[in-house]
Design an enzyme around this catalytic site. Structure first.
Site, PDB file in Angstrom:
ATOM      1  N   SER A 213      16.238   3.729 -18.772  1.00 25.63           N
ATOM      2  CA  SER A 213      17.235   4.619 -18.587  1.00 25.63           C
ATOM      3  C   SER A 213      18.368   4.211 -17.561  1.00 25.63           C
ATOM      4  CB  SER A 213      16.519   5.725 -17.721  1.00 25.63           C
ATOM      5  OG  SER A 213      15.598   6.429 -18.466  1.00 25.63           O
ATOM      6  N   THR A 214      19.617   4.805 -17.843  1.00 25.76           N
ATOM      7  CA  THR A 214      20.646   4.410 -17.104  1.00 25.76           C
ATOM      8  C   THR A 214      20.587   4.036 -15.556  1.00 25.76           C
ATOM      9  OG1 THR A 214      22.119   5.225 -18.929  1.00 25.76           O
ATOM     10  CG2 THR A 214      23.120   4.761 -16.797  1.00 25.76           C
ATOM     11  N   PHE A 215      20.313   4.999 -14.807  1.00 25.83           N
ATOM     12  CA  PHE A 215      20.283   4.700 -13.437  1.00 25.83           C
ATOM     13  C   PHE A 215      19.309   3.757 -13.049  1.00 25.83           C
ATOM     14  CE2 PHE A 215      23.292   7.641 -10.868  1.00 25.83           C
ATOM     15  CZ  PHE A 215      24.166   7.748 -12.116  1.00 25.83           C
ATOM     16  N   HIS A 218      20.646   0.074 -14.237  1.00 24.78           N
ATOM     17  CA  HIS A 218      22.078  -0.496 -13.462  1.00 24.78           C
ATOM     18  C   HIS A 218      21.507  -0.892 -12.007  1.00 24.78           C
ATOM     19  CE1 HIS A 218      24.306   1.017 -16.822  1.00 24.78           C
ATOM     20  NE2 HIS A 218      25.287   0.351 -16.430  1.00 24.78           N
TER      21      HIS A 218
END
Length: 694
Positions: A213-215, A218
């Site tokens: 997933s993104t968070f 990152h």
């Protein structure tokens, strides 16, 4: 009998025979200065001008205190035992003591005093010289650090590089293309990225961390830690210790709450500690107070034009002063993720978005070339994950497995972590889910997996025993993990969406699946002495790699040394045995027969030009594309409240806040007491060291 420790010795305490001896003033002066503090007082009392018992100490400043460190040990009595601390030459047995002249006590004491002064002078000089050298080094480094911290004064400690008009330090630009899969690159739609993948540096793909997933990813990219080690364990999750919900898209519910972001040291903090200036454009986590950079960061704006991003990055590089130019630049591009969620992994809309992003990369390269920075600035292109298609035919209904009234919090998506209410035992809820799950059609359930958190496969670096990972306590006790392309929903949510499952593209699945793969491409001077291509690697390696490109010492992390990564040269005959999209069902996808990846690593490369011509005018093309692409209405992604409604988190958060306020005074008091204890401990250590020396 009371003793005044601050008065001069009384006349009756001084032997009459020594009254006129000048050395007595020295000896007794030293003895007086070293006497202990009166009972019930500390050395800090001398600095308290309100203390009635220390009126005569007001003239003792910090230098007087420092001088007292070099006095003899105060534990010795005020007598001539102090002489025994120095070596005395005793006559040998062969000497005729009867023939020796009588010892003159006054001469002997002068000799001892002279020797004492000589010894102290030598040792004291060595100590003071050492202190002076250390102080000078520390002061120089401190000033040097302040100068490096963008004061405009050249440090002289970092090598500079000229582009013929200006000097630059080593610089690295990290570009994140959210949701960009390696198979999206092809010579027709993305010629710039095709040329980089084929002719420059990188790996066939990079494996994201779980969940993909993104968070979480990152934060992994810039800390080098797995999500379960840095604490951002999903785009949405509940923290039972903070008693707070985290929703990445809601700044008021966790997204910008510093309490969630304490795990790991982000790249900009690592650089700041070592006086390297950073600039951050919309990177997840960079807006969080006290966590993000103090300056040069931009808040998230999902509709920002990519041409504006280029202007922003180049504006940082165009600053007049070398000390004001950032050496680390992070920039974030959400475009492909937005279109993937909206349209899936196929269609003209996604194709247009890919070309738009490719023009962005092309323009970045052209702007660096125009500034003659290609041999000074590194450009690293990564993505956080890929994308998978969804369908109304691949759905599991959560409310068919459990009464949602028994669930207090739902974590994650498309993975589902379930936290039962306190009235229900975890084993009880787990067994109810399993029993109902086993009654469903096996043709569907074979693509879903139900785990207690401790039973989640270890290769995910997620779950297991509570102590296996630092933030395992943030993981729900029960998890439903669908295979790639399968989704979990509720009957109510489907009804609200007119029985059409959205979004059309999803990520967050098994991080090792082909469709979840991420991009890693690089160009610039850092890569010149590296192998052109290396074997695929995990994204926890990126943090160390970027630190290495800037000669920065990384904080502890889960990655390995960069030289190990670059030593894993990709074999010229390396082929990928998996065929895109590696799914048990048929789908439409953007990758047809021209993916650069397949040309390079699934079959013999076709005869073609080494470099594919790119857009001669990427800016003009981008502006024309922006008129249509930026009108996209982004897909609203599911969040915990879509499945269950609870006020528990709000009530508990309020209670926690009240408790924190009530205990604030106590916390401050503990901090102050700790500082005082530390000062006393340091003083004791210094006393001990100097007593040992002298």
């Amino acid at each position: 009998m009371s003793v005044n420790y601050h008065a001069q010795p009384h006349a009756v305490d001084v032997p009459i025979t020594d009254m006129d001896d000048p050395e007595d003033d020295i000896i007794f002066g030293e003895q007086t200065s070293e006497r202990p503090n009166p009972p019930g007082t500390t050395f800090l009392d001398a600095l308290d001008y309100e203390n009635e018992n220390t009126s005569q100490q007001q003239h003792q400043n910090i230098f007087t205190k420092f001088k007292s460190f070099f006095a003899p040990n105060s534990n010795h009595n005020d007598d001539y035992e102090m002489v025994s601390r120095f070596e005395i030459d005793t006559p040998s047995e062969s000497e005729d003591n009867d023939n020796q002249p009588p010892i003159d006590l006054r001469d002997r004491r002068l000799q001892l005093l002279e020797k004492q002064v000589k010894n102290r002078t030598i040792i004291g000089s060595v100590v003071m010289l050492t202190v002076a050298v250390v102080t000078f080094i520390l002061f120089f480094n401190r000033n040097n650090g302040e100068n490096n911290n963008f004061s405009g004064v050249s440090t002289g400690s970092r090598k500079t590089y000229s582009n013929s008009t200006h000097d630059f330090y080593k610089t690295t630009i990290l570009i994140s293309l959210d949701g960009f899969h390696p198979h999206y690159i092809n010579p027709t739609d993305t010629p710039t990225l095709h040329n980089i993948m084929k002719n420059e540096y990188g790996a066939p793909y990079m494996t994201p961390s779980f969940p993909s997933s993104t968070f979480p990813n990152h934060w992994t990219l810039i800390t080098g830690l797995y999500p379960s080690e840095h604490g951002i364990v999903g785009n949405t999750f509940y923290d039972p210790l903070l008693k707070k919900q985290f929703i990445n898209t809601n700044p008021k519910i966790g997204g910008l709450d510093p309490d969630f972001w304490q795990g790991g040291e982000p790249l900009w903090k690592t650089c700041e500690r070592q006086n390297i200036k950073s600039a951050v454009h919309m990177w997840p986590g960079s807006e969080v107070p006290s966590i993000g950079p103090a300056e040069d960061f931009d808040r998230y704006n999902g509709s920002e034009l990519l041409s504006s991003k280029v202007d922003r990055v180049m504006g940082w590089l165009d600053r007049e002063s070398i000390e004001e130019r950032p050496q680390l630049i992070l920039t974030y591009v959400p475009t492909i993720d937005q279109f993937g969620h909206k349209y899936g992994i196929s269609g003209q809309n996604l194709t247009d978005a890919l070309t738009y992003v490719d023009n962005f990369i092309d323009l970045m390269k052209q702007e660096l070339h125009a500034r003659n920075l290609e041999e000074i600035v590194n450009m690293i292109i990564v993505s956080d994950h890929g994308m998978a298609p969804t369908s109304n035919d691949r759905l599991l209904y959560l409310d068919d497995l459990i009464d949602l009234e028994k669930i207090e919090h739902i974590d994650g998506w498309p993975l589902f972590g379930l936290r039962p209410k306190k009235d229900f035992r975890i084993d009880e809820i787990y067994q109810e889910i399993v029993d109902k799950f086993n009654k469903l059609d096996e043709k569907l359930t074979q693509y879903y997996h139900i785990y207690k958190v401790e039973d989640i496969p270890k290769e995910f670096q997620f779950g297991g025993n509570l102590t296996d990972h630092k933030f395992n306590y943030r993981l729900a006790p029960i998890w439903i993990l669908p295979d790639v392309g399968y989704s979990v929903t509720t009957h109510k949510q489907m009804k609200d969406n007119n029985f059409d499952y959205k979004p059309k593209g999803v990520h967050g699945y098994n991080n090792t699946h082909l469709l979840m793969r991420a991009v890693f491409l690089g160009s610039g001077p850092y890569f010149k002495d590296k192998h052109l291509k290396v074997e695929p690697f995990e994204n926890v390696q990126v943090y160390n790699l970027i630190c290495d490109s800037l000669d920065v010492v990384p904080a502890p992390n889960n990655g390995t040394q960069p030289h190990k990564l670059w030593s894993n040269k990709l074999n010229d005959n390396w082929l990928d045995t998996l065929t895109f999209p590696n799914l048990p069902f048929e789908i439409d996808h953007i990758v047809r027969t021209n993916a650069t990846y397949d040309m390079l690593w699934r079959e013999k490369p076709a005869e073609e030009a080494t470099v594919i011509p790119t857009n001669d005018h990427p800016l003009e093309s981008m502006k024309s594309e922006e008129s249509t692409l930026t009108s996209l209405k982004t897909e609203v992604l599911p969040k915990p409240t879509d499945f269950i409604t609870t006020t528990a988190s709000t009530t508990q958060t309020s209670s926690t806040t009240t408790k924190v306020i009530e205990n604030f005074g106590e916390i401050v008091g503990d901090i102050v007491n700790g500082i005082e204890d530390g000062i006393e401990a340091v003083g004791d250590i210094i006393h001990g060291i100097i007593d040992d020396i002298f």
